[in-house]
Each structure stands twice: as structure tokens, then as C-alpha cells.
Motif scaffolding. Structure first.
Motif, PDB file in Angstrom:
ATOM      1  N   ASP A  13     -90.919 -31.965  10.021  1.00  0.00           N
ATOM      2  CA  ASP A  13     -91.371 -30.706   9.415  1.00  0.00           C
ATOM      3  C   ASP A  13     -92.897 -30.597   9.329  1.00  0.00           C
ATOM      4  OD1 ASP A  13     -88.691 -30.033   9.062  1.00  0.00           O
ATOM      5  OD2 ASP A  13     -88.621 -31.033   7.109  1.00  0.00           O
ATOM      6  N   GLY A  40     -85.194 -28.291  12.570  1.00  0.00           N
ATOM      7  CA  GLY A  40     -85.311 -26.885  12.207  1.00  0.00           C
ATOM      8  C   GLY A  40     -86.775 -26.514  12.307  1.00  0.00           C
ATOM      9  N   ARG A 306     -88.308 -30.137  -0.141  1.00  0.00           N
ATOM     10  CA  ARG A 306     -88.920 -31.319   0.458  1.00  0.00           C
ATOM     11  C   ARG A 306     -89.730 -32.060  -0.597  1.00  0.00           C
ATOM     12  NH1 ARG A 306     -91.017 -27.603   5.423  1.00  0.00           N
ATOM     13  NH2 ARG A 306     -89.088 -27.518   6.604  1.00  0.00           N
TER      14      ARG A 306
HETATM   15 MG    MG Z   1     -88.364 -28.804  10.598  1.00  0.00          MG
END
Ligand code: MG
Ligand code: GDP
Ligand code: IMO
Length: 425
Positions: A13, A40, A306
């Protein structure tokens, strides 16, 4: 020819999708080589948001060919869904510009069931996986009972392979985890209808890339996850089940490379992690909360918040070495605006000694104390700046210090989610 490899330098991420999209302008092929829809990537182009899980992040540029290599694990249900969503957003996802290796392993319903059952049973000791069946699919690949994309061309073979896999999986699901076993017909009925959808996309990725190389075309290899989630070099066992490091581009695509690659590590200006596992610089205070809020740090795949913390140079130096990074793209510098002080972890204290390396033994990283260097923060927002010289002096000093500590140039600085909000140095 100079190809580009892009990898996450942290725990995923980092903003890889945004940078892949940005750099694919000058590239003809964008290639995924590992991971699956545990990834993602959120990409914003002219204010419009796209979320990609399997399709390479070059798809948003016209005229690019996107390839999914053999090292990826592909969930056919999710793949078909992603194609529908992108087509609905006006993106061309026809087989002329998106191709999948015939050798790519397929994530089956029993992989997802097993992933979730194990995590539930592990309770406190769970890995915090995305529950997408990634680990069990790679296990079957190594166990030589996996189902590959090309198997969809032979439905009797597909059914026989499902039956073989379920013989063991159902024992595990029922006896170890108390989960209902899956029927061969039920699994076959879910997957077989997707064959006609997937088969037109299948190709020999290795040959495609070799032909591209001979024609003088350039490829960008798009890593998913991050270096410290690598199954060998990451914070084992709190890792994903593939090699995320740059060296896996060859095995994961069948393309041996030119040896002249730019290898770009994507580094968030601070650190985040989703899922369980050690995180020495994690913040459990208001600053961590501010980073999560200002950075929108909620997973694109599972929506989980997160965990947030300071930059960790000990881990960054590992990433530089493990990937052979030639440069770094720094993302989300804008998120640090408004902090009076910024800390950088430059070493660890471990068992009473200062060390520049992460301990190798399991649980070692969970027992270190970060040694911090403090830098002044800045108050102004950065989103509107288009050149490095315009940034506040404290922001420039932070970038220069990271670069000095990493020993690798920071060639791009991202100050917002949009393609345009990027400063080239
Ligand atoms: Mg990601
Ligand atoms: P990836 O998995 O590495 O591609 O990263 P994700 O897409 O999961 O997470 C990165 C998030 O940060 C996305 O929502 C991006 O739109 C966003 N983002 C990327 N670069 C920047 C930046 O420089 N500033 C801000 N504020 N957001 C960014
Ligand atoms: P992108 O490409 C962040 C993490 C999971 C979990 C561990 C194992 O968007 O950066 P898995 O489902 O792979 O077996 O989970 O890895 N993880 C990620 N964390 N970004 C990702 O991908 C991730 N893919 C897996 O949270 O800790």
C-alpha cells in the motif's frame, strides 16, 4: 532497452498503483509477476477513481498491453468481476490489450474456504490475511496439484483436478476446522462457466515479452504487496505467500530481462501495515491516528484500518539491498503536513546493543526498540506544488535525509493521489 521494475519497499500500500500508472506513459507492456487479488491499488486520474486488484495498473493508458504472468494466482470469479467493473468505467479490457499466462494458477473456492477457516481457528495467532485464498493456492502450486488457467480448455481435466484437490481439502475443512465440505459438482459449476470468459485472454507471456524485447519495446513489471511481505525475506510468518522482491520478475513471467533495468522502490513517507506481525515504529497515539485519518489509511481490498508509524530506515536499507533498488519514489509526503516534528528510525536497540540490521530470528523484530532522529515538520499543505524547489524547506530536508540514509536517489515525490500531483526530481 531499459525496463522498469516497481516494488513496494515496505509492507504494501505504498502507492505502487499510482506510480505504475504514472510511469506507464512511456512503456508499451505492463506486467504483474506475483500475488493475486490480495493486492488493491487505488488510482485517481482527473479526479476519477479506479480500484484494481488483478488487472495491471497500466490499463488506464490507451495503447498499452497489460500482462498477467505465471507467478500470479488468479481468482477467475474476481477477474471476471473486475473486467465488468472496468468496462463499466469505460476502460478497454479486451483480450487485445489484456492477456493472462496460460500457466497462471487459479484460486479455487476451496482455497478461499481454507484461508478463512485457518485464520478463524488461529484466533489470536492469525496472520491477518486478506482471506482471498492466496496462501492455499500457492501451496497447491508447490504441491503440484494446482489448477492452471490452461486447464479451463479441458473441462474433464478440470473436474478431475477439482476432485483430486477436494479429497484432501475436505478432510482439512471438515476435520480440522469444522467447516462444511465442498462438493466436486458445486465447485465445477462455479468455475466451468468462466472458461469461455477467460480462455480468450490466455497467452504465452514469456514469448510475448521476448517478441516485445526484440521489437525494442519497453516493459514495466508491477510488483504487488511489499518487500517485507516477501515469503522468504519478509517478517515471516507474517508475510504473503509469494516472492515480492524484484528478482522474482524473471520466474514470475518467464522473461529473463535485459540486465539494464531501473528498479524503483515505492516508499510511503511514513509506514503502514495491514494484518498482524511486528512493526517497530508503529504509533499507538494521536499522531498515528492523524496519519491514518489524513492518509486515508484503510485497505482498498478489505477496508481494514492500516496500522501507522514512522519511517524505518533499517527496513528500508534491507529493501534497497534485497531488490537492488536503483531509485526510490516517495509517496504521500503531503500527509505529513501539520506535524510539528517528524521522526525517522535510524537504528534499533536489540538485547542492549545498537544494531543497523533487523534480527533474523522469528519474533526478533518484535523485540527491538527504535532509535529515532527528529526532524522539524512543516505546516503548509503540499498538494498544489509542482516542483521540488517550491516545497517548504523542512519537507525538502526530510526528503534529502531519507535519500542520504537510504543511499539511493529519490527521483519522484508524490504530494497527492492524482496522477498530476507528482514532482519529478
Ligand atoms: Mg494496496
Ligand atoms: P498500492 O497498493 O501500493 O498501489 O497502494 P494503495 O492504492 O493500496 O494505497 C495508496 C493510497 O494512497 C491510495 O488510496 C492512493 O490513491 C493514495 N495515494 C497515492 N499517492 C498519494 C500521495 O502522494 N498523497 C496522498 N494523499 N495519497 C496518495
Ligand atoms: P498491495 O499490492 C498490504 C498482507 C495481509 C496479511 C499478509 C498475508 O495493495 O500493496 P495474504 O492474503 O497475502 O495471504 O495476507 O499480507 N497483504 C497486504 N498488505 N498491501 C497488500 O497488497 C497486501 N497483500 C497482502 O494484510 O498481513
Amino acid at each position: 532497452m531499459s525496463n522498469i521494475v516497481i516494488v513496494g519497499a515496505q509492507w504494501g500500500d505504498e502507492g505502487k498503483g499510482k506510480i505504475v500508472d504514472l510511469l506507464s506513459g512511456d512503456i508499451q507492456y505492463v506486467v504483474r509477476f506475483q500475488g493475486g487479488n490480495n493486492a488493491g491499488h487505488t488510482i485517481i486520474v482527473d479526479g476519477k477513481k479506479y480500484v484494481l486488484h488483478l488487472v495491471p495498473s497500466g490499463i488506464l493508458h490507451d495503447g498499452k498491453v497489460c500482462l498477467i504472468g505465471n507467478g500470479v494466482v488468479l481468482d477467475p470469479v474476481i477477474f471476471a468481476h473486475e473486467l465488468d467493473v472496468l468496462a463499466g468505467q469505460g476502460v478497454d479490457v479486451s483480450p487485445s490489450r489484456l492477456k493472462v499466462s496460460a500457466k497462471t494458477h487459479l484460486i479455487m473456492p476451496y482455497h478461499k474456504a481454507l484461508d478463512m477457516a485457518r485464520e478463524k481457528a488461529a484466533a489470536e495467532k492469525k496472520i491477518g490475511t486478506t482471506g482471498r485464498g492466496i496462501g492455499p493456492c500457492y501451496e497447491d502450486k508447490a504441491a503440484r496439484i494446482g489448477i492452471r488457467a490452461a486447464d479451463l480448455a479441458d473441462l474433464s481435466l478440470l473436474k478431475a483436478k477439482i476432485a483430486t484437490a477436494l479429497r484432501e481439502k475436505n478432510v482439512l475443512l471438515a476435520s480440522c476446522y469444522g467447516v462444511d465440505p465442498l462438493g466436486v459438482e458445486e465447485v465445477f459449476a462455479e468455475i466451468a462457466p468462466l472458461a469461455s470468459r477467460l480462455l480468450p485472454y490466455l497467452t504465452d507471456v514469456s514469448s510475448e515479452l521476448e517478441a516485445a524485447r526484440k521489437a525494442g519495446k519497453k516493459a514495466l513489471f508491477e510488483g504487488a504487496q511489499g518487500t517485507h511481505l516477501d515469503v522468504d525475506h519478509g517478517t515471516y510468518p507474517f508475510v504473503t505467500s509469494s516472492n515480492t522482491v524484484a528478482g522474482n520478475t524473471a520466474a514470475g513471467t518467464g522473461f529473463a530481462g535485459s540486465g539494464k533495468d531501473r528498479i524503483i522502490g515505492i516508499l510511503k513517507a511514513y509506514t503502514t501495515r495491514v494484518g498482524e506481525g511486528p512493526f517497530p515504529t508503529e504509533l499507538h497515539d494521536a499522531v498515528g491516528e492523524t496519519l491514518r485519518r489524513n492518509g486515508g489509511e484503510f485497505g482498498a481490498t478489505t477496508g481494514r484500518p492500516r496500522r501507522c508509524g514512522w519511517q524505518d530506515i533499517v527496513l528500508l536499507r534491507e529493501s534497497v539491498r534485497l531488490n537492488g533498488l536503483t531509485e526510490i519514489a516517495l509517496t504521500k509526503l503531503d500527509v505529513l503536513s501539520g506535524l510539528s516534528e517528524i521522526k525517522i528510525c535510524v537504528a534499533y536497540e536489540y538485547r542492549g546493543q545498537r544494531t543497523d540490521y533487523p534480527p533474523q530470528e522469528e519474533n526478533g523484530l518484535g523485540a527491538v526498540t527504535p532509535v529515532y532522529e527528529n526532524m522539524p515538520g512543516w505546516s503548509e499543505p503540499l498538494e498544489q506544488y509542482t516542483s521540488f524547489a517550491q516545497l517548504p524547506e523542512a519537507a525538502r530536508a526530510y526528503v534529502r535525509r531519507l535519500e542520504e540514509l537510504a543511499g539511493v536517489p529519490i527521483t519522484l515525490v508524490s504530494v497527492g493521489p492524482d496522477r498530476e500531483q507528482t514532482i519529478s526530481r
